[in-house]
Motif scaffolding. Structure first.
Motif, mmCIF file in Angstrom:
data_model
loop_
_atom_site.group_PDB
_atom_site.id
_atom_site.type_symbol
_atom_site.label_atom_id
_atom_site.label_comp_id
_atom_site.label_asym_id
_atom_site.label_seq_id
_atom_site.Cartn_x
_atom_site.Cartn_y
_atom_site.Cartn_z
ATOM 1 N N ALA A 3 -37.349 -8.264 16.445
ATOM 2 C CA ALA A 3 -36.410 -8.141 17.551
ATOM 3 C C ALA A 3 -35.328 -7.118 17.248
ATOM 4 O O ALA A 3 -34.781 -6.492 18.154
ATOM 5 C CB ALA A 3 -35.783 -9.499 17.867
ATOM 6 N N ASP A 4 -34.962 -6.941 15.982
ATOM 7 C CA ASP A 4 -33.933 -5.991 15.606
ATOM 8 C C ASP A 4 -34.477 -4.571 15.746
ATOM 9 O O ASP A 4 -35.457 -4.208 15.104
ATOM 10 C CB ASP A 4 -33.493 -6.255 14.169
ATOM 11 N N ARG A 5 -33.823 -3.793 16.569
ATOM 12 C CA ARG A 5 -34.345 -2.463 16.869
ATOM 13 C C ARG A 5 -34.384 -1.563 15.638
ATOM 14 O O ARG A 5 -35.248 -0.694 15.511
ATOM 15 C CB ARG A 5 -33.496 -1.820 17.970
ATOM 16 N N GLU A 361 -34.828 -18.049 8.681
ATOM 17 C CA GLU A 361 -33.577 -17.391 9.042
ATOM 18 C C GLU A 361 -33.792 -15.923 9.386
ATOM 19 O O GLU A 361 -33.208 -15.401 10.340
ATOM 20 C CB GLU A 361 -32.564 -17.530 7.898
ATOM 21 N N LEU A 362 -34.610 -15.251 8.627
ATOM 22 C CA LEU A 362 -34.887 -13.845 8.905
ATOM 23 C C LEU A 362 -35.658 -13.674 10.205
ATOM 24 O O LEU A 362 -35.409 -12.734 10.971
ATOM 25 C CB LEU A 362 -35.648 -13.219 7.734
ATOM 26 N N LEU A 363 -36.586 -14.570 10.472
ATOM 27 C CA LEU A 363 -37.309 -14.525 11.750
ATOM 28 C C LEU A 363 -36.371 -14.787 12.915
ATOM 29 O O LEU A 363 -36.429 -14.098 13.949
ATOM 30 C CB LEU A 363 -38.446 -15.546 11.749
ATOM 31 N N SER A 364 -35.487 -15.757 12.758
ATOM 32 C CA SER A 364 -34.579 -16.110 13.854
ATOM 33 C C SER A 364 -33.635 -14.962 14.178
ATOM 34 O O SER A 364 -33.173 -14.824 15.321
ATOM 35 C CB SER A 364 -33.778 -17.369 13.508
ATOM 36 N N ALA A 365 -33.333 -14.120 13.185
ATOM 37 C CA ALA A 365 -32.461 -12.971 13.401
ATOM 38 C C ALA A 365 -33.237 -11.728 13.833
ATOM 39 O O ALA A 365 -32.635 -10.667 14.017
ATOM 40 C CB ALA A 365 -31.684 -12.676 12.128
ATOM 41 N N GLY A 366 -34.548 -11.862 13.983
ATOM 42 C CA GLY A 366 -35.364 -10.731 14.408
ATOM 43 C C GLY A 366 -35.581 -9.690 13.340
ATOM 44 O O GLY A 366 -35.896 -8.533 13.640
ATOM 45 N N LEU A 367 -35.437 -10.071 12.070
ATOM 46 C CA LEU A 367 -35.504 -9.109 10.977
ATOM 47 C C LEU A 367 -36.868 -9.025 10.309
ATOM 48 O O LEU A 367 -37.060 -8.202 9.403
ATOM 49 C CB LEU A 367 -34.436 -9.454 9.935
ATOM 50 N N LEU A 368 -37.791 -9.874 10.715
ATOM 51 C CA LEU A 368 -39.151 -9.847 10.185
ATOM 52 C C LEU A 368 -40.141 -9.696 11.329
ATOM 53 O O LEU A 368 -39.878 -10.115 12.461
ATOM 54 C CB LEU A 368 -39.477 -11.136 9.421
#
Length: 605
Positions: A3-5, A361-368
């Motif tokens: 999700a993180d661009r 946590e990383l998935l929830s932040a869109g980082l994976l």
């Protein structure tokens, strides 16, 4: 997709850069996968050799084409505490295979060096090269072409990267990495470090130091600090090559044994003979590589992986650069504090929620990237769990990780990180490129501008320290330590001495074309300087007294000498013959001549 661009943009860039090499790789493994193992087409003499030592039941299964055969690549030896538990794994895996109507054979053993034993010794000059030897040794075993899948028994520093390169070279085969887990907690790592510094100052004797080291490294399993070995385990799980929750379960426990049996059965269930064919080459793509780098940053992992991940990615046709790694660091928050990045060890990390909590946590932040293939199935979300022993005492059950960390000083959430970035970044300037890990360096010590003290051997620096010659602020430049010079040994034994000077109030830093241990970090260190001195790098032009600026915040590494004057200086020349013989170093001359630069993975392939 992430999700993180920022993560998606970097992934897209890697994908485009790698398009031709990745497509060629996928074509090769697809063609090989379509052939299947050769054992059904071997002549009778070849096949008889392959199962001559097997029991009647295994011979019957290997004679046909239906039952899958699992190849075991093992890095077992008694020297490595982390690898000693592997002694009994092959029989455990063979039994698990028979339970599902399959066979398993040890395909090959591979060498496994203990960097803890060779640290600061001549043998350390073989350490980095051992990674590529391991890849080749595994390839020799798998070249028999008798296997439908493979399991890889390895944990420590160069072993897992070497095995990963082999697994991807044989990327048509499903692959699962089987850990053995960390040793139980012993003497706290910060106390061990304190004793080392006291010894360096001459305030305690060898007997006190040995007692402290023995209490720290005290039993079977991985060393408990978060160095390269435990970073390896994190990587294999977050990249989908472990079974979920298996990285940090202690050896010699019923759960550890159950996870090993499960891994063998899972590998056999994803062969081309079934309906879930999952070749390793499809598991490790640009998304999995980015996930690995993000995990490295989020946990404050080992600097060695800026080379290992580049080499592993290349084996799958993916072109990863230091610039990618540095930019991903800027986008990734630090969620774990494990020594040397904190006081906790990996057992505390696992108890606080471990890999399942971190990945969630990383998935929830869109980082994976969640939309990846893994050895466990589709999607990284399946790894947001903890592994437990089931009621039968023999199998594994998985439960969702708790919503809250078990210890917020060790493992935190994505919305309350310890730091906004991972703290591992690339440095650039008129010296070339280098890497620094600042996550374990106090903010006030991340910028050093001081005169150079130049050495061509770590022992010379140590001698200067013992003689009381290292006074005032300075930047220690230790050159001719790159892969072409002497195999790029770790210079970990410099940490106590430089740490003593730093604690005395001096501003100190290290600049080197060599490596530091994954456990280092207290002193700011610009490492892996490329080009190295042996290859005509600018580090070979530095003289005592030159002002050097190392800025871990802005990413600058510069010699503050007028450029024309600096460029006109002759390059230093060093007699490296002392590194060419003894402890097997004479056998590795071809490696020193063929090795690629550090930023290309320091590989001979």
């Amino acid at each position: 997709m992430a999700a993180d661009r920022r993560i998606e943009t970097i992934t897209d860039r890697i994908r485009e850069r790698s398009r031709a090499t990745r497509e060629a790789y996928l074509e090769r493994i697809a063609a090989k996968g379509a052939e299947g193992p050769k054992r059904s087409r071997l002549n009778c003499g070849n096949l008889a050799h392959a199962f001559a030592a097997c029991g009647p039941g295994d011979k019957a299964m290997l004679s046909g084409d239906v039952a899958p055969n699992l190849g075991i690549i093992t890095a077992y030896n008694d020297m490595l505490s982390a690898h000693q538990p592997y002694e009994t794994y092959p029989e455990l895996i063979r039994q698990a295979a028979r339970e599902v109507g399959a066979t398993a054979q040890v395909a090959s053993g591979v060498p496994a060096m203990c960097d803890g034993v060779t640290q600061g010794q001549g043998g350390m000059e073989l350490s980095l090269f051992s990674r590529d030897v391991i890849a080749m040794a595994a390839a020799v075993g798998l070249s028999h072409d008798m296997y439908d899948a493979a399991v890889y028994l390895g944990i420590c520093d160069k072993i897992v990267p070497g095995l990963a390169i082999a697994a991807l070279t044989f990327g048509h085969l499903p692959a699962i990495f089987v850990p053995a887990g960390p040793m139980t907690s012993g003497l706290p790592n910060d106390e061990k470090s304190r004793i080392r510094q006291l010894y360096a100052e001459g305030k305690v004797g060898r007997d006190v130091l040995l007692e402290a080291e023995s209490k720290s490294y005290h039993g079977p399993g991985t060393c408990t600090f978060y160095g390269t070995a435990n970073s390896n385990q994190m990587l294999m799980e977050i990249m989908g090559l472990h079974t979920p929750g298996s990285s940090f379960v202690n050896p010699g426990t019923p759960l550890r044994e159950a996870l090993t049996r499960e891994a063998a059965k899972r590998a056999l269930s994803i062969t081309a003979l079934g309906n879930e064919y999952t070749p390793a080459g499809l598991v490790v793509d640009e998304r999995a590589v980015v996930n690995g780098v993000v995990g490295l940053h989020a946990t404050g992992g080992s600097t060695n992986h800026v080379m290992h991940l580049v080499a592993i990615a290349a084996a799958a046709g993916v072109q990863l650069t230091w610039a990618d790694i540095s930019e991903l660091s800027d986008a990734t928050p630090l969620l774990a504090r494990v020594y040397p990045n904190g006081l906790a060890d990996v057992n505390h990390f696992n108890a606080a929620g471990g890999m399942g909590f971190l990945i969630r946590e990383l998935l929830s932040a869109g980082l994976l990237h969640d939309d990846v293939r893994t050895a466990w199935g589709t999607g990284l979300g399946a790894y947001t769990v903890e592994a437990h022993l089931a009621a039968d005492g023999k199998t594994v059950e998985r439960r969702p990780v708790p919503l809250e960390s078990g210890d917020t000083k060790v493992l935190t959430t994505a919305d309350a990180p310890f730091s906004a970035n991972g703290g591992l970044r690339m440095l650039t300037g008129n010296m070339g490129k280098a890497v620094i890990k600042v996550s374990a360096v106090k903010p006030e010590r991340r910028v050093v501008e001081a005169p150079a003290r130049v050495f061509s051997d770590q022992d010379d620096l140590q001698a200067a320290f013992k003689a009381g010659e290292l006074t005032g602020d300075f930047v220690a430049v230790v050159r001719f330590q790159g892969p072409r010079s002497n195999g790029m040994p770790e210079l970990h034994k410099l940490t106590p001495s430089l740490g003593v000077l730093q604690d005395r109030g001096q501003k100190v830093a290290l600049v080197t074309d060599g490596r530091m241990s994954g456990a280092s970090g207290k002193v700011p260190a610009a490492i892996h300087v490329t080009p190295e001195a042996k290859e005509g790098g600018a580090i070979g032009r530095i003289r005592d007294g030159d002002m050097i600026r190392l800025d871990g915040e802005t990413g600058e590494l510069s010699v503050l000498v007028p450029q024309e004057e600096f460029a006109a200086r002759p390059l230093a020349v060093e007699d490296l013959s002392r590194n060419e013989f003894g402890l097997g170093r004479e056998l590795f001359g071809v490696f020193r001549r063929a090795v690629r630069p550090a930023d290309e993975g320091a590989s001979v392939f």
